[in-house]
Scaffold this motif. Structure first.
Motif, PDB file in Angstrom:
ATOM      1  N   LEU A 148       0.787  -0.955  -0.461  1.00 25.14           N
ATOM      2  CA  LEU A 148      -0.332   0.010  -0.158  1.00 25.14           C
ATOM      3  C   LEU A 148       1.112   1.508   0.167  1.00 25.14           C
ATOM      4  O   LEU A 148       0.452   1.837  -0.545  1.00 25.14           O
ATOM      5  CB  LEU A 148      -0.731   0.084   1.705  1.00 25.14           C
ATOM      6  N   SER A 149       2.154   1.681   0.439  1.00 27.29           N
ATOM      7  CA  SER A 149       2.694   2.670   0.556  1.00 27.29           C
ATOM      8  C   SER A 149       3.717   2.585  -0.570  1.00 27.29           C
ATOM      9  O   SER A 149       3.336   3.781  -0.502  1.00 27.29           O
ATOM     10  CB  SER A 149       4.087   2.239   1.782  1.00 27.29           C
ATOM     11  N   TYR A 151       2.097   1.824  -3.735  1.00 25.26           N
ATOM     12  CA  TYR A 151       1.144   2.175  -4.458  1.00 25.26           C
ATOM     13  C   TYR A 151      -0.090   3.503  -4.105  1.00 25.26           C
ATOM     14  O   TYR A 151      -1.102   3.200  -5.342  1.00 25.26           O
ATOM     15  CB  TYR A 151       0.831   1.063  -5.113  1.00 25.26           C
ATOM     16  N   SER A 152      -0.089   3.733  -2.978  1.00 26.69           N
ATOM     17  CA  SER A 152      -1.222   4.138  -2.868  1.00 26.69           C
ATOM     18  C   SER A 152      -1.361   5.868  -1.784  1.00 26.69           C
ATOM     19  O   SER A 152       1.062   5.354  -1.844  1.00 26.69           O
ATOM     20  CB  SER A 152      -2.066   3.431  -2.471  1.00 26.69           C
ATOM     21  N   THR A 153      -1.366   6.428  -1.755  1.00 30.34           N
ATOM     22  CA  THR A 153      -1.096   7.973  -0.880  1.00 30.34           C
ATOM     23  C   THR A 153      -2.001   6.894   0.066  1.00 30.34           C
ATOM     24  O   THR A 153      -2.117   7.837   2.139  1.00 30.34           O
ATOM     25  CB  THR A 153      -1.628   8.942  -1.311  1.00 30.34           C
ATOM     26  N   LEU A 154      -2.680   5.799   0.789  1.00 32.92           N
ATOM     27  CA  LEU A 154      -2.919   5.445   1.408  1.00 32.92           C
ATOM     28  C   LEU A 154      -1.453   5.574   3.052  1.00 32.92           C
ATOM     29  O   LEU A 154      -0.900   5.254   3.526  1.00 32.92           O
ATOM     30  CB  LEU A 154      -4.131   4.449   1.272  1.00 32.92           C
ATOM     31  N   GLU A 155      -2.600   6.729   4.243  1.00 25.67           N
ATOM     32  CA  GLU A 155      -1.377   5.741   5.740  1.00 25.67           C
ATOM     33  C   GLU A 155      -1.149   4.091   5.694  1.00 25.67           C
ATOM     34  O   GLU A 155      -3.006   3.780   5.843  1.00 25.67           O
ATOM     35  CB  GLU A 155      -1.623   7.128   6.571  1.00 25.67           C
ATOM     36  N   ILE A 156       0.062   4.012   6.579  1.00 19.53           N
ATOM     37  CA  ILE A 156      -0.101   2.384   6.539  1.00 19.53           C
ATOM     38  C   ILE A 156      -0.663   2.749   7.669  1.00 19.53           C
ATOM     39  O   ILE A 156      -1.663   1.081   7.418  1.00 19.53           O
ATOM     40  CB  ILE A 156       1.708   2.465   6.454  1.00 19.53           C
ATOM     41  N   GLY A 157      -0.362   2.957   8.482  1.00 20.95           N
ATOM     42  CA  GLY A 157      -1.202   2.514   9.880  1.00 20.95           C
ATOM     43  C   GLY A 157      -2.930   2.884   9.914  1.00 20.95           C
ATOM     44  O   GLY A 157      -3.898   1.835  10.726  1.00 20.95           O
ATOM     45  N   LYS A 158      -2.961   4.269   8.353  1.00 24.20           N
ATOM     46  CA  LYS A 158      -4.820   3.348   9.181  1.00 24.20           C
ATOM     47  C   LYS A 158      -5.545   2.685   8.052  1.00 24.20           C
ATOM     48  O   LYS A 158      -6.543   2.177   8.563  1.00 24.20           O
ATOM     49  CB  LYS A 158      -5.497   4.948   8.010  1.00 24.20           C
ATOM     50  N   ALA A 159      -4.950   2.186   7.131  1.00 23.57           N
ATOM     51  CA  ALA A 159      -4.933   1.289   6.435  1.00 23.57           C
ATOM     52  C   ALA A 159      -4.711  -0.091   6.796  1.00 23.57           C
ATOM     53  O   ALA A 159      -6.132  -0.896   7.091  1.00 23.57           O
ATOM     54  CB  ALA A 159      -4.024   0.384   5.147  1.00 23.57           C
ATOM     55  N   LEU A 160      -3.901  -0.798   8.283  1.00 22.83           N
ATOM     56  CA  LEU A 160      -4.086  -1.308   8.959  1.00 22.83           C
ATOM     57  C   LEU A 160      -4.606  -1.468   9.413  1.00 22.83           C
ATOM     58  O   LEU A 160      -5.393  -2.385  10.362  1.00 22.83           O
ATOM     59  CB  LEU A 160      -2.220  -1.533   9.504  1.00 22.83           C
ATOM     60  N   LEU A 161      -5.479   0.039  10.784  1.00 24.99           N
ATOM     61  CA  LEU A 161      -6.375  -0.413  11.527  1.00 24.99           C
ATOM     62  C   LEU A 161      -7.871  -0.601  10.745  1.00 24.99           C
ATOM     63  O   LEU A 161      -8.256  -1.106  11.834  1.00 24.99           O
ATOM     64  CB  LEU A 161      -6.431   0.558  12.234  1.00 24.99           C
ATOM     65  N   VAL A 162      -7.890  -0.434   9.472  1.00 25.85           N
ATOM     66  CA  VAL A 162      -9.562  -0.527   9.300  1.00 25.85           C
ATOM     67  C   VAL A 162      -8.977  -2.022   8.720  1.00 25.85           C
ATOM     68  O   VAL A 162     -10.492  -2.337   9.088  1.00 25.85           O
ATOM     69  CB  VAL A 162      -9.446   0.016   7.668  1.00 25.85           C
ATOM     70  N   SER A 163      -8.309  -2.206   8.404  1.00 29.69           N
ATOM     71  CA  SER A 163      -8.718  -4.472   7.628  1.00 29.69           C
ATOM     72  C   SER A 163      -8.440  -4.644   9.095  1.00 29.69           C
ATOM     73  O   SER A 163      -9.435  -6.238   9.072  1.00 29.69           O
ATOM     74  CB  SER A 163      -6.546  -4.844   7.335  1.00 29.69           C
ATOM     75  N   ASP A 164      -7.862  -4.836  10.624  1.00 32.25           N
ATOM     76  CA  ASP A 164      -8.042  -5.003  11.750  1.00 32.25           C
ATOM     77  C   ASP A 164      -9.501  -4.655  12.048  1.00 32.25           C
ATOM     78  O   ASP A 164      -9.690  -6.010  13.523  1.00 32.25           O
ATOM     79  CB  ASP A 164      -6.737  -4.134  13.025  1.00 32.25           C
ATOM     80  N   PHE A 165     -10.255  -3.650  12.196  1.00 34.00           N
ATOM     81  CA  PHE A 165     -11.280  -3.215  12.547  1.00 34.00           C
ATOM     82  C   PHE A 165     -11.993  -4.439  11.954  1.00 34.00           C
ATOM     83  O   PHE A 165     -12.742  -5.307  12.892  1.00 34.00           O
ATOM     84  CB  PHE A 165     -11.125  -1.382  12.172  1.00 34.00           C
ATOM     85  N   PHE A 166     -11.946  -4.171  10.661  1.00 31.72           N
ATOM     86  CA  PHE A 166     -12.745  -5.150   9.974  1.00 31.72           C
ATOM     87  C   PHE A 166     -12.174  -7.526  10.739  1.00 31.72           C
ATOM     88  O   PHE A 166     -13.344  -7.816  10.675  1.00 31.72           O
ATOM     89  CB  PHE A 166     -12.674  -5.904   8.401  1.00 31.72           C
ATOM     90  N   ILE A 167     -11.815  -7.456  10.895  1.00 33.07           N
ATOM     91  CA  ILE A 167     -11.409  -8.475  11.917  1.00 33.07           C
ATOM     92  C   ILE A 167     -12.208  -8.942  12.583  1.00 33.07           C
ATOM     93  O   ILE A 167     -12.562  -9.736  13.235  1.00 33.07           O
ATOM     94  CB  ILE A 167      -9.824  -8.772  11.205  1.00 33.07           C
ATOM     95  N   THR A 168     -12.278  -7.613  13.688  1.00 32.36           N
ATOM     96  CA  THR A 168     -12.632  -7.835  14.612  1.00 32.36           C
ATOM     97  C   THR A 168     -13.692  -7.667  14.600  1.00 32.36           C
ATOM     98  O   THR A 168     -14.608  -8.582  15.233  1.00 32.36           O
ATOM     99  CB  THR A 168     -11.858  -6.641  15.355  1.00 32.36           C
ATOM    100  N   LEU A 169     -14.640  -6.634  13.858  1.00 35.11           N
ATOM    101  CA  LEU A 169     -15.999  -7.109  13.989  1.00 35.11           C
ATOM    102  C   LEU A 169     -15.851  -8.655  12.921  1.00 35.11           C
ATOM    103  O   LEU A 169     -17.971  -9.213  13.799  1.00 35.11           O
ATOM    104  CB  LEU A 169     -16.499  -6.104  12.413  1.00 35.11           C
ATOM    105  N   ALA A 170     -15.634  -9.501  12.910  1.00 36.01           N
ATOM    106  CA  ALA A 170     -16.099 -10.562  12.469  1.00 36.01           C
ATOM    107  C   ALA A 170     -15.810 -11.800  13.702  1.00 36.01           C
ATOM    108  O   ALA A 170     -16.846 -12.428  14.028  1.00 36.01           O
ATOM    109  CB  ALA A 170     -15.591 -11.426  11.444  1.00 36.01           C
TER     110      ALA A 170
END
Length: 190
Positions: A148-149, A151-170
């Motif tokens: 992600l770092s 190929y995108s402008t998305l901040e790494i910490g935010k991208a990982l937090l979002v993916s972690d959040f969805f795993i946690t929601l499951a």
């Protein structure tokens, strides 16, 4: 620096790397897995997969996920994306499997879920800190962050937090609201 000193330095680095991986694996195997603490990352995804596919252990699920992520790393980052990351990804999966064999836990270690959550966050955090301090990575979702770092402008910490959040929601859906709330707390503590 002499050749002997270089080898000694490399050996020390390798031992420290493995110590960090062992701390991380202990936290996953002893505290996260028996409590279904899927708070993100490859270990969280592996805990979910092991629950859905009962014949699959967490270490085996982590190995499958890490092999896929390593392949993606080579594909998107090239051959030079990091031998240490490849080693750490595979070794962490192996250490988790080893802990699962040596210390099989069919139930949580204690009756205190909050205490186990704390140790489930602290041990992997200490292990990761040891690994990061020597300039290495535990692999897993760090590989996704590297891609992600690049190929995108998305901040790494935010991208990982979002993916972690969805795993946690499951965990709310797959296990229980109680487990989900503990995982959400663990994610915030992490």
């Amino acid at each position: 620096m002499t050749t002997a000193q270089k080898w000694k330095k490399r050996l020390l680095w390798f031992l420290i790397l493995n110590l960090g991986l062992i701390f991380t694996a202990a936290g996953i195997s002893i505290f996260k897995t028996p409590n279904h603490f899927a708070m993100g990352g490859t270990s969280g995804l592996a805990i979910l997969l092991a629950a859905v596919f009962p014949g699959l252990n967490v270490g085996g699920a982590m190995l499958i996920i890490n092999i896929v992520l390593i392949a993606l790393g080579f594909l998107f980052l090239g051959k030079s994306f990091g031998g240490a990351t490849v080693y750490a990804s595979l070794a962490l999966s192996a250490y988790v499997s080893l802990f699962e064999r040596l210390l099989p836990l069919s139930a949580p270690l204690t009756g205190d879920t909050l205490l186990e959550l704390i140790w489930g966050v602290v041990l992997p955090a200490v292990g990761s800190a040891i690994v990061f301090n020597i300039g290495a990575s535990t692999g897993g979702t760090d590989i996704v962050a590297m891609i992600l770092s690049k190929y995108s402008t998305l901040e790494i910490g935010k991208a990982l937090l979002v993916s972690d959040f969805f795993i946690t929601l499951a965990t709310f859906w797959l296990f229980s609201v109680r487990t989900g709330l503990f995982c959400l707390l663990g994610l915030l503590l992490k």
